[in-house]
Design a protein around this motif. Structure first.
Motif, short mmCIF file in Angstrom:
data_model
loop_
_atom_site.label_atom_id
_atom_site.label_comp_id
_atom_site.label_asym_id
_atom_site.label_seq_id
_atom_site.Cartn_x
_atom_site.Cartn_y
_atom_site.Cartn_z
N HIS A 121 0.83 -1.21 0.00
CA HIS A 121 0.00 0.00 0.00
C HIS A 121 0.86 1.26 0.00
O HIS A 121 0.42 2.32 0.44
CB HIS A 121 -0.93 0.01 1.23
CG HIS A 121 -1.92 -1.12 1.24
ND1 HIS A 121 -3.01 -1.15 0.41
CD2 HIS A 121 -1.95 -2.28 1.96
CE1 HIS A 121 -3.70 -2.26 0.62
NE2 HIS A 121 -3.08 -2.97 1.54
N ARG A 122 2.05 1.15 -0.55
CA ARG A 122 2.95 2.29 -0.65
C ARG A 122 3.27 2.54 -2.11
O ARG A 122 3.61 1.61 -2.84
CB ARG A 122 4.24 2.01 0.14
CG ARG A 122 5.21 3.17 0.20
CD ARG A 122 6.34 2.83 1.18
NE ARG A 122 7.05 1.63 0.75
CZ ARG A 122 8.14 1.65 -0.03
NH1 ARG A 122 8.62 2.80 -0.48
NH2 ARG A 122 8.73 0.51 -0.37
N THR A 124 5.66 4.11 -4.82
CA THR A 124 7.01 4.62 -5.05
C THR A 124 7.09 5.26 -6.44
O THR A 124 6.19 5.10 -7.27
CB THR A 124 8.03 3.48 -4.96
OG1 THR A 124 7.78 2.54 -6.03
CG2 THR A 124 7.93 2.76 -3.62
N LEU A 220 -3.85 6.07 -3.48
CA LEU A 220 -2.80 5.92 -2.47
C LEU A 220 -1.88 7.15 -2.44
O LEU A 220 -1.41 7.55 -1.37
CB LEU A 220 -1.98 4.67 -2.77
CG LEU A 220 -2.70 3.33 -2.53
CD1 LEU A 220 -1.81 2.16 -2.97
CD2 LEU A 220 -3.08 3.17 -1.07
N SER A 221 -1.63 7.74 -3.62
CA SER A 221 -0.79 8.95 -3.66
C SER A 221 -1.47 10.10 -2.94
O SER A 221 -0.83 10.87 -2.20
CB SER A 221 -0.50 9.33 -5.11
OG SER A 221 0.22 8.32 -5.77
N ARG A 224 -1.25 9.48 0.84
CA ARG A 224 0.08 9.77 1.35
C ARG A 224 0.32 11.26 1.48
O ARG A 224 0.89 11.74 2.46
CB ARG A 224 1.13 9.15 0.43
CG ARG A 224 2.56 9.31 0.96
CD ARG A 224 3.57 8.72 0.01
NE ARG A 224 3.59 9.44 -1.24
CZ ARG A 224 4.42 9.13 -2.27
NH1 ARG A 224 5.23 8.10 -2.17
NH2 ARG A 224 4.38 9.83 -3.37
N GLN A 225 -0.15 12.02 0.48
CA GLN A 225 0.01 13.47 0.54
C GLN A 225 -0.79 14.06 1.71
O GLN A 225 -0.32 14.96 2.41
CB GLN A 225 -0.45 14.10 -0.77
CG GLN A 225 -0.20 15.61 -0.85
CD GLN A 225 -0.57 16.17 -2.20
OE1 GLN A 225 -1.11 15.46 -3.05
NE2 GLN A 225 -0.28 17.44 -2.42
N ARG A 227 -1.52 12.50 4.52
CA ARG A 227 -0.84 12.16 5.76
C ARG A 227 0.38 13.06 5.98
O ARG A 227 0.66 13.51 7.10
CB ARG A 227 -0.36 10.70 5.71
CG ARG A 227 -1.48 9.69 5.75
CD ARG A 227 -0.92 8.30 6.07
NE ARG A 227 -1.81 7.26 5.61
CZ ARG A 227 -1.67 6.57 4.48
NH1 ARG A 227 -0.64 6.84 3.70
NH2 ARG A 227 -2.52 5.63 4.14
N ASP A 228 1.10 13.36 4.87
CA ASP A 228 2.27 14.24 4.99
C ASP A 228 1.85 15.64 5.42
O ASP A 228 2.53 16.29 6.22
CB ASP A 228 3.02 14.32 3.66
CG ASP A 228 3.67 12.98 3.29
OD1 ASP A 228 3.85 12.14 4.20
OD2 ASP A 228 3.97 12.78 2.10
#
Length: 231
Positions: A121-122, A124, A220-221, A224-225, A227-228
């Protein structure tokens, strides 16, 4: 960790981290070379040279994914050998069989990259390159399938320009890209049952790829953004 002193070492390290980028770049570069591939001996030699570059790259990318590497080489080595024999001795039937193996290799490599993109789920940077490379692998795979269909079932395709002649490779690749992307311009058309089935399968593959893989990477991108930003 220090950066390598020499530029070629930095490039080598980057390609080891992002092998999908190399495959995507080679596929896009080959698009620029395909207009030079006509029915002349020079065009046939160029066609074989592109296969010698792109097919091993596809195998390399599969090796970096969770797929089984020996299957890729079992498809790639006879495909390249048959392609070179067919081009050197002008044997269209042998070229059709090499295209069967190349289609299988590209589909297998695409499956390997999809498995690679879905294994966690990451997201790259290499997985984003892999998303583009997978699209080109599917497009090439179906283009080879169209080539085989036309060799086994003459008059499978027609077009607005010279509708009576067989479609050239660049026309079949163009049909594959327009079908997979959902554009469907319609100047190259399937006119018998096997060709239409292949086109429908590619339409299904294109919609499924966008829905299941690309949308997942985008989601997912975004997560992630977010969460950042919160962190």
């Amino acid at each position: 960790m220090t950066e390598p002193r020499f530029p070629f070492l930095r490039w080598g390290a980057m390609l080891r981290r992002h092998p999908s980028a190399l495959l995507l770049g080679a596929q896009l570069l080959s698009l620029l070379l395909y207009p030079l591939m006509d029915d002349t001996p020079r065009g046939r030699v160029l066609f074989g040279a592109v296969a010698l570059v792109v097919v091993p790259l596809a195998v390399w990318v599969v090796r970096r994914s969770p797929s089984v590497n020996w299957i890729a080489w079992a498809l790639a080595l006879p495909a390249i050998s048959l392609s070179l024999i067919a081009i050197a001795f002008d044997m269209p039937r042998v070229l059709a069989w090499s295209s069967v193996l190349e289609a299988a290799l590209y589909f297998y490599a695409a499956g390997g990259l999809i498995s690679y993109m879905l294994h966690d789920h990451r997201v790259t940077a290499d997985e984003l390159f892999a998303a583009g490379a997978t699209f080109t692998l599917l497009a090439w795979g179906f283009a080879y399938a169209y080539f085989v269909c036309q060799a086994w079932y003459p008059d499978s395709f027609t077009g607005l320009v010279h509708p009576e002649r067989p479609r050239r490779w660049i026309e079949l690749l163009y049909l594959s890209f327009t079908t997979l992307s959902g554009v469907g311009i319609g100047d190259i058309l399937p006119i018998n049952a096997p060709a239409r089935v292949l086109v429908m399968l590619e339409q299904f593959a294109g919609v499924g790829y966008i829905a299941a893989v690309v949308s997942r990477l985008i989601g997912l991108s975004i997560l992630r953004q977010q969460r950042d930003n919160l962190g």
